[in-house]
Scaffold this motif. Structure first.
Motif, PDB file in Angstrom:
ATOM      1  N   GLN A 383      83.954 -46.366  25.023  1.00  0.00           N
ATOM      2  CA  GLN A 383      84.263 -45.991  26.398  1.00  0.00           C
ATOM      3  C   GLN A 383      83.050 -45.376  27.089  1.00  0.00           C
ATOM      4  N   ILE A 384      82.279 -44.599  26.348  1.00  0.00           N
ATOM      5  CA  ILE A 384      81.073 -43.988  26.924  1.00  0.00           C
ATOM      6  C   ILE A 384      80.049 -45.059  27.286  1.00  0.00           C
ATOM      7  N   LEU A 385      79.893 -46.055  26.404  1.00  0.00           N
ATOM      8  CA  LEU A 385      78.953 -47.138  26.684  1.00  0.00           C
ATOM      9  C   LEU A 385      79.377 -47.947  27.912  1.00  0.00           C
ATOM     10  N   LEU A 386      80.674 -48.241  27.984  1.00  0.00           N
ATOM     11  CA  LEU A 386      81.167 -49.007  29.131  1.00  0.00           C
ATOM     12  C   LEU A 386      81.004 -48.219  30.433  1.00  0.00           C
ATOM     13  N   LYS A 387      81.231 -46.916  30.337  1.00  0.00           N
ATOM     14  CA  LYS A 387      81.077 -46.083  31.527  1.00  0.00           C
ATOM     15  C   LYS A 387      79.624 -46.038  31.970  1.00  0.00           C
ATOM     16  N   LYS A 388      78.718 -45.950  31.013  1.00  0.00           N
ATOM     17  CA  LYS A 388      77.292 -45.916  31.331  1.00  0.00           C
ATOM     18  C   LYS A 388      76.869 -47.193  32.037  1.00  0.00           C
ATOM     19  N   ALA A 389      77.486 -48.308  31.607  1.00  0.00           N
ATOM     20  CA  ALA A 389      77.175 -49.589  32.238  1.00  0.00           C
ATOM     21  C   ALA A 389      78.010 -49.835  33.494  1.00  0.00           C
ATOM     22  N   GLU A 390      78.799 -48.792  33.882  1.00  0.00           N
ATOM     23  CA  GLU A 390      79.676 -48.874  35.061  1.00  0.00           C
ATOM     24  C   GLU A 390      80.635 -50.052  34.943  1.00  0.00           C
ATOM     25  N   LEU A 391      81.195 -50.183  33.753  1.00  0.00           N
ATOM     26  CA  LEU A 391      82.138 -51.275  33.496  1.00  0.00           C
ATOM     27  C   LEU A 391      83.516 -50.762  33.158  1.00  0.00           C
ATOM     28  N   ASN A 392      83.808 -49.511  33.539  1.00  0.00           N
ATOM     29  CA  ASN A 392      85.105 -48.951  33.250  1.00  0.00           C
ATOM     30  C   ASN A 392      86.065 -49.068  34.430  1.00  0.00           C
ATOM     31  N   SER A 393      85.616 -49.717  35.480  1.00  0.00           N
ATOM     32  CA  SER A 393      86.476 -49.873  36.654  1.00  0.00           C
ATOM     33  C   SER A 393      86.969 -51.307  36.745  1.00  0.00           C
ATOM     34  N   SER A 394      87.879 -51.534  37.669  1.00  0.00           N
ATOM     35  CA  SER A 394      88.443 -52.878  37.821  1.00  0.00           C
ATOM     36  C   SER A 394      87.395 -53.858  38.327  1.00  0.00           C
ATOM     37  N   GLN A 395      86.316 -53.344  38.963  1.00  0.00           N
ATOM     38  CA  GLN A 395      85.273 -54.234  39.456  1.00  0.00           C
ATOM     39  C   GLN A 395      84.301 -54.656  38.352  1.00  0.00           C
ATOM     40  N   GLY A 396      84.293 -53.882  37.280  1.00  0.00           N
ATOM     41  CA  GLY A 396      83.346 -54.173  36.212  1.00  0.00           C
ATOM     42  C   GLY A 396      83.757 -55.421  35.448  1.00  0.00           C
ATOM     43  N   VAL A 397      82.796 -56.291  35.166  1.00  0.00           N
ATOM     44  CA  VAL A 397      83.069 -57.522  34.444  1.00  0.00           C
ATOM     45  C   VAL A 397      82.079 -57.630  33.286  1.00  0.00           C
ATOM     46  N   LEU A 398      82.581 -57.927  32.135  1.00  0.00           N
ATOM     47  CA  LEU A 398      81.724 -58.064  30.960  1.00  0.00           C
ATOM     48  C   LEU A 398      82.117 -59.341  30.230  1.00  0.00           C
ATOM     49  N   GLU A 399      81.134 -60.199  30.001  1.00  0.00           N
ATOM     50  CA  GLU A 399      81.415 -61.452  29.306  1.00  0.00           C
ATOM     51  C   GLU A 399      81.866 -61.176  27.880  1.00  0.00           C
ATOM     52  N   VAL A 400      82.665 -62.098  27.352  1.00  0.00           N
ATOM     53  CA  VAL A 400      83.207 -61.927  26.007  1.00  0.00           C
ATOM     54  C   VAL A 400      82.083 -61.784  24.988  1.00  0.00           C
ATOM     55  N   ASN A 401      81.075 -62.634  25.058  1.00  0.00           N
ATOM     56  CA  ASN A 401      79.972 -62.582  24.100  1.00  0.00           C
ATOM     57  C   ASN A 401      79.215 -61.264  24.198  1.00  0.00           C
ATOM     58  N   ALA A 402      79.027 -60.778  25.431  1.00  0.00           N
ATOM     59  CA  ALA A 402      78.323 -59.514  25.611  1.00  0.00           C
ATOM     60  C   ALA A 402      79.142 -58.358  25.039  1.00  0.00           C
ATOM     61  N   PHE A 403      80.454 -58.420  25.230  1.00  0.00           N
ATOM     62  CA  PHE A 403      81.331 -57.366  24.696  1.00  0.00           C
ATOM     63  C   PHE A 403      81.308 -57.381  23.166  1.00  0.00           C
ATOM     64  N   ASP A 404      81.361 -58.573  22.572  1.00  0.00           N
ATOM     65  CA  ASP A 404      81.305 -58.681  21.119  1.00  0.00           C
ATOM     66  C   ASP A 404      80.001 -58.132  20.577  1.00  0.00           C
ATOM     67  N   SER A 405      78.905 -58.419  21.299  1.00  0.00           N
ATOM     68  CA  SER A 405      77.597 -57.920  20.866  1.00  0.00           C
ATOM     69  C   SER A 405      77.557 -56.398  20.941  1.00  0.00           C
ATOM     70  N   LEU A 406      78.194 -55.840  21.966  1.00  0.00           N
ATOM     71  CA  LEU A 406      78.234 -54.387  22.118  1.00  0.00           C
ATOM     72  C   LEU A 406      79.022 -53.751  20.978  1.00  0.00           C
ATOM     73  N   ILE A 407      80.147 -54.365  20.634  1.00  0.00           N
ATOM     74  CA  ILE A 407      80.958 -53.872  19.515  1.00  0.00           C
ATOM     75  C   ILE A 407      80.151 -53.914  18.225  1.00  0.00           C
ATOM     76  N   GLU A 408      79.475 -55.024  17.983  1.00  0.00           N
ATOM     77  CA  GLU A 408      78.692 -55.174  16.755  1.00  0.00           C
ATOM     78  C   GLU A 408      77.567 -54.142  16.701  1.00  0.00           C
ATOM     79  N   LEU A 409      76.897 -53.945  17.830  1.00  0.00           N
ATOM     80  CA  LEU A 409      75.798 -52.989  17.892  1.00  0.00           C
ATOM     81  C   LEU A 409      76.288 -51.577  17.611  1.00  0.00           C
ATOM     82  N   LEU A 410      77.382 -51.206  18.237  1.00  0.00           N
ATOM     83  CA  LEU A 410      77.932 -49.867  18.061  1.00  0.00           C
ATOM     84  C   LEU A 410      78.425 -49.664  16.627  1.00  0.00           C
ATOM     85  N   SER A 411      79.041 -50.707  16.073  1.00  0.00           N
ATOM     86  CA  SER A 411      79.533 -50.622  14.705  1.00  0.00           C
ATOM     87  C   SER A 411      78.389 -50.396  13.733  1.00  0.00           C
TER      88      SER A 411
END
Length: 479
Positions: A383-411
């Motif tokens: 949630q902190i990462l998404l907020k930093k990228a300003e993707l925690n709002s309804s306007q924020g859009v994140l591609e599936v591949n980018a989201f998966d990469s973020l999960i993998e990186l954080l993990s």
């Protein structure tokens, strides 16, 4: 030779069960009358015998297995189910025997009894009736041990008693408990090296990898040519010499076979001390590490919050449990003894006057505890990462591949900086490992503070009035 009653009495875990001499058996035998009646119809003469020959056993098992496997999801009847239950009764007796045999062989030397093992493998309550039901109700790798045993059983190649004994000794949780809690490994160093996994090879140095590859080239080849199965013996002098010859062109020189043998043992010991089923981790790139540096501060706070939340939830669950409510007051003291005083679970059991190590293990469930804390930390930092990228709002859009990469990186970030070391600590015997990880440091801080107010917390939980001690501290500071 086996008693025929083994085919219609099911052994169930019961730590309050004692025999006539006052010996704590740890299990009871439940008579399954419909199974006994059906067995006597199938085998009228054999059922009257107190003991059976191995040949009789094999014939009975082949017949029962044929009946049991004939059932399916659409058409199964009591006849088929009773055949399966009869085999499972027999399996339960073989499991008890395997645990008792292990205790006889190693218990005095390593400090455990059959009671420390039974609860891990004697798990059949007789309720699940078929393989399909077992699969549908499966929540872990070995939830229904009997189903695993029967799926792999071939009556033409082995008797069910010996087959169950073999698989019980190989049961993942049993072997893990013997190693983690008591320092006993049932696998030889040569078995570990022979069965090394790809992710484990990556944890070795380049020279160690070359040594293992030379070992495989010689040792595996010879076992394959001889058709060898089962226990892996120590490599022979000729095998060790051939390994040295293979390593020499690579610039890896051992002056004697004994020197190479010691190196192989050292590598095997390292593999044993690794966590069970670890996550395969690749190193972070420099750019990724820089991107995640800002998370260090948030990470530490997230760990403390997760520890507080998970421990309080576990405490409440224990308090409400029909089986374990009486042990709830031991929960936090047990954790303090482990993380603050570096005690083993066996030592915890003795210090808190509990029956045995298995009780401590069932109350704490350290592996599950660590997993739950990791999940909460992961969720918080995501949630902190998404907020930093300003993707925690309804306007924020994140591609599936980018989201998966973020999960993998954080993990990977969390595992490398916190949880791999924490998992290794709880998977290594206390005599080999001290609690020095970042996670252990945070756990000690929390446990030392809550130690002053444990009784107040338990009382509050009973009344449904739990308050966070860390939150209360923050409120006091503000006021």
């Amino acid at each position: 030779m086996a008693l025929s009653k083994n085919y219609w009495t099911l052994c169930k875990i019961d730590l309050t069960s004692y025999d006539v001499s006052g010996y704590q058996r740890g299990y009871r035998e439940d008579l399954l009358l419909p199974v006994q009646q059906q067995f006597q119809i199938w085998f009228p003469f054999i059922a009257e015998l107190k003991e059976l020959s191995s040949q009789d056993d094999r014939k009975i098992q082949a017949t029962l297995l044929s009946h049991f496997l004939s059932q399916n999801s659409a058409s199964s009847n009591s006849w088929n189910i009773r055949a399966g239950l009869s085999l499972r009764c027999y399996i339960s007796h073989a499991i008890v025997h395997a645990c008792q045999k292990l205790a006889q062989q190693f218990g005095d030397r390593y400090g455990f009894s059959h009671l420390d093992l039974l609860y891990l493998v004697l798990t059949d309550d007789g309720k699940i009736k078929s393989f399909q039901e077992a699969s549908e109700n499966s929540e872990s790798s070995y939830p229904y041990f009997w189903a695993h045993i029967l799926r792999k059983f071939n009556a033409e190649k082995a008797g069910l008693w010996n087959w169950t004994y073999l698989l019980t000794r190989r049961h993942p949780e049993l072997t893990r408990t013997l190693w983690v809690e008591f320092g006993l490994s049932l696998t030889t160093p040569w078995g570990k090296l022979n069965d090394i996994k790809r992710y484990q090879m990556k944890t070795l140095s380049p020279q160690e990898q070359d040594v293992v590859e030379a070992f495989h080239a010689v040792y595996r080849r010879d076992r394959r040519e001889k058709g060898a199965r089962g226990k892996c013996p120590e490599p022979s002098e000729s095998q060790l010499q051939e390994m040295r010859d293979r390593l020499f062109p690579r610039g890896i020189i051992y002056n004697s076979s004994d020197e190479l043998l010691e190196q192989l043992k050292t590598i095997a010991q390292f593999l044993q001390e690794q966590i069970f089923n670890p996550t395969e981790i690749l190193p972070l790139s420099n750019s990724s590490a820089m991107e995640l540096e800002f998370l260090d501060e948030h990470r530490d706070r997230a760990i403390m919050d997760a520890i507080e939340g998970v421990l309080s939830q576990r405490l409440q669950k224990l308090q409400k449990s029909f089986w374990y409510s009486e042990f709830a007051p031991h929960f936090l003291p047990s954790l303090r003894l482990i993380y603050c005083e570096n005690k083993s679970q066996s030592e915890v059991a003795r210090q808190l006057n509990m029956n045995n190590q298995s009780q401590v293990s069932r109350i704490l469930k350290l592996k599950q505890l660590l997993k739950q804390i990791r999940e909460q930390v992961m969720e918080k930092l995501l949630q902190i990462l998404l907020k930093k990228a300003e993707l925690n709002s309804s306007q924020g859009v994140l591609e599936v591949n980018a989201f998966d990469s973020l999960i993998e990186l954080l993990s990977r970030y969390l595992d490398e900086t916190v949880f791999l070391e924490a998992a290794k600590e709880i998977s290594t015997p206390r005599k080999y490992q001290e609690m020095t990880s970042l996670f252990a440091e945070k756990m000690r801080y929390y446990l030392k503070y809550t130690g002053l107010t444990q009784n107040m917390q338990l009382y509050a939980i009973c009344r449904g009035e739990w308050h966070s001690p860390l939150l209360d501290m923050a409120v006091l500071r503000k006021s």
